[in-house]
Design a protein around this motif. Structure first.
Motif, PDB file in Angstrom:
ATOM      1  N   GLN A  51     -67.189  38.447 -60.945  1.00 38.80           N
ATOM      2  CA  GLN A  51     -66.804  38.309 -59.547  1.00 38.80           C
ATOM      3  C   GLN A  51     -65.466  39.010 -59.356  1.00 38.80           C
ATOM      4  O   GLN A  51     -64.510  38.731 -60.082  1.00 38.80           O
ATOM      5  N   THR A  52     -65.415  39.950 -58.411  1.00 32.63           N
ATOM      6  CA  THR A  52     -64.208  40.738 -58.170  1.00 32.63           C
ATOM      7  C   THR A  52     -63.860  40.692 -56.688  1.00 32.63           C
ATOM      8  O   THR A  52     -64.712  40.335 -55.857  1.00 32.63           O
ATOM      9  N   PRO A  53     -62.646  41.097 -56.339  1.00 31.01           N
ATOM     10  CA  PRO A  53     -62.293  41.177 -54.916  1.00 31.01           C
ATOM     11  C   PRO A  53     -63.187  42.162 -54.148  1.00 31.01           C
ATOM     12  O   PRO A  53     -63.364  42.048 -52.943  1.00 31.01           O
ATOM     13  N   GLN A  54     -63.784  43.120 -54.851  1.00 31.94           N
ATOM     14  CA  GLN A  54     -64.668  44.109 -54.222  1.00 31.94           C
ATOM     15  C   GLN A  54     -66.099  43.595 -54.092  1.00 31.94           C
ATOM     16  O   GLN A  54     -66.941  44.268 -53.515  1.00 31.94           O
ATOM     17  N   GLY A  55     -66.386  42.423 -54.640  1.00 36.97           N
ATOM     18  CA  GLY A  55     -67.728  41.858 -54.594  1.00 36.97           C
ATOM     19  C   GLY A  55     -68.226  41.536 -55.990  1.00 36.97           C
ATOM     20  O   GLY A  55     -67.582  41.843 -56.991  1.00 36.97           O
ATOM     21  N   ASP A  56     -69.376  40.913 -56.052  1.00 41.74           N
ATOM     22  CA  ASP A  56     -69.964  40.520 -57.330  1.00 41.74           C
ATOM     23  C   ASP A  56     -70.607  41.720 -58.016  1.00 41.74           C
ATOM     24  O   ASP A  56     -71.256  42.550 -57.364  1.00 41.74           O
ATOM     25  N   MET A  57     -70.417  41.781 -59.331  1.00 34.93           N
ATOM     26  CA  MET A  57     -70.940  42.880 -60.137  1.00 34.93           C
ATOM     27  C   MET A  57     -71.776  42.317 -61.274  1.00 34.93           C
ATOM     28  O   MET A  57     -71.418  41.300 -61.864  1.00 34.93           O
ATOM     29  N   ALA A  58     -72.874  42.980 -61.574  1.00 35.36           N
ATOM     30  CA  ALA A  58     -73.650  42.675 -62.779  1.00 35.36           C
ATOM     31  C   ALA A  58     -73.212  43.675 -63.838  1.00 35.36           C
ATOM     32  O   ALA A  58     -73.193  44.883 -63.596  1.00 35.36           O
TER      33      ALA A  58
END
Length: 116
Positions: A51-58
């Motif tokens: 989970q990042t400030p830019q959105g969730d990443m897989a």
């Protein structure tokens, strides 16, 4: 053994659905998942959520003898599970595995392992 790691941004609102799909692959669809990965030549696969400030990443990590064969197989397999995997990849990431990548696969620039 080739290794590949990549980060794919999850489309907005798709994180929980993706997590359920990953859990399904690890439980009720495990035999289908294992057969698919054996057929594709994948020997290890890890999926992580960041989970990042830019959105969730897989964050995906794959090991296989021939990575090009893996992606060719994912793109063309007529197996029902592989087709569903392609469909879900499109839904969660907006990535069409049936289409050639727009660039090269990620390049491994450093790979360290503890000696034993």
């Amino acid at each position: 053994m080739a290794a590949l790691a990549m980060t794919l941004p999850l489309l907005p609102g798709k994180t929980e659905s993706w997590k359920r799909w990953v859990q399904e692959m690890a439980s009720t669809r495990l035999s289908e998942f294992q057969a698919s990965r054996k057929r594709l030549g994948i020997t290890r696969e890890v999926s992580c959520l960041q989970q990042t400030p830019q959105g969730d990443m897989a964050i995906l990590y794959i090991e296989a003898e021939d990575m090009a064969r893996v992606f060719q197989g994912l793109a063309t397999s007529q197996d029902a599970f592989d087709a569903l995997f392609r469909q879900n990849t499109q839904e969660f990431f907006g990535l069409d595995l049936a289409q050639p990548t727009s660039g090269p696969l990620p390049e491994t620039v450093f790979d360290w392992r503890a000696g034993g």
